[in-house]
Design a protein around this motif. Structure first.
Motif, PDB file in Angstrom:
ATOM      1  N   GLU A  28      32.527 -22.402   6.339  1.00  0.00           N
ATOM      2  CA  GLU A  28      32.593 -21.472   7.452  1.00  0.00           C
ATOM      3  C   GLU A  28      31.228 -21.315   8.124  1.00  0.00           C
ATOM      4  N   ARG A  32      30.374 -22.017  11.944  1.00  0.00           N
ATOM      5  CA  ARG A  32      29.732 -20.935  12.706  1.00  0.00           C
ATOM      6  C   ARG A  32      28.524 -21.452  13.486  1.00  0.00           C
ATOM      7  N   HIS A  50      33.955 -13.779  13.450  1.00  0.00           N
ATOM      8  CA  HIS A  50      34.149 -14.576  12.255  1.00  0.00           C
ATOM      9  C   HIS A  50      34.745 -13.732  11.118  1.00  0.00           C
ATOM     10  N   HIS A  66      37.526 -18.082  12.267  1.00  0.00           N
ATOM     11  CA  HIS A  66      36.735 -17.952  13.496  1.00  0.00           C
ATOM     12  C   HIS A  66      37.666 -17.754  14.686  1.00  0.00           C
TER      13      HIS A  66
END
Length: 205
Positions: A28, A32, A50, A66
């Motif tokens: 993640e 991001r 997020h 997200h």
């Protein structure tokens, strides 16, 4: 030290996570950063949130990795930090992760992400029901994607392909004031989740 190894160690030291959770968090974080890089390009209207837990009508929550709110619509992104070769099709209930010595199946992440989109639509309500929602599943570069057929209703990519996916859609279908309203509603939800993160995660599990 490679980027993945550095992020993995950094996150592992920061929190007392188990190994499987840490891999997910690293994936993640990689996505991001790709989103943040994309938002810096001139002419792009992108705001991202997020790790959202969207409340559902049955009292449960839908966890979304997200959400990108843009002038092209809303991109709902599911991250998979898997290794090996990845096989699957749009309608298959399960996909296959293949290594040199073994295979294992996992649930089709497109189906999972469609559920996320429906939860998000329900949360935002009728006012935003007709705007474009785009499903994107991002596998980190630990994997090699081996799909034999193109996907019609979703994009399945590596992080570096995110700009190409966004560029293929028409601009200026979601006005700036609508983007801001959606972002405020989701930001309130995000802040509430952060304040009660342990309870929210346990309820989701």
């Amino acid at each position: 030290m490679g980027g993945f190894a550095y992020l993995f160690i950094k996150l592992l030291l920061k929190e007392n996570w188990n190994i499987s959770t840490s891999k997910g968090q690293v994936g993640e974080e990689i996505v991001r950063r790709s989103i943040e890089k994309l938002a810096q390009y001139e002419g792009y209207q992108i705001s991202a949130l997020h790790d959202l837990y969207i409340p559902k009508s049955d009292g449960s929550r839908s966890q979304i990795d997200h959400v990108m709110v843009t002038n092209k619509g809303i991109f709902v992104i599911e991250t998979k930090n898997y290794g090996g070769w990845i096989y699957g099709s749009e309608k298959a209930p399960y996909w296959t992760q293949t290594f040199q010595n073994h295979k294992q199946k996992f649930k089709n992440p497109l189906h999972q992400n469609y559920g996320h989109i429906e939860s998000l639509k329900s949360f935002l309500g009728e006012k935003f029901a007709d705007i474009p929602y785009y499903s994107v599943v991002v596998f980190t570069n630990r994997s090699e994607l081996k799909f034999r057929e193109p996907f019609r209703n979703s994009d399945v990519i590596h992080p570096e392909d995110l700009k190409r996916v966004v560029d293929q859609y028409q601009s200026d279908v979601l006005p700036l004031f609508s983007q801001q309203e959606i972002r405020v509603r989701l930001k309130v939800l995000e802040r509430r989740d952060q304040e009660n993160i342990k309870e929210v995660q346990q309820a989701h599990i």
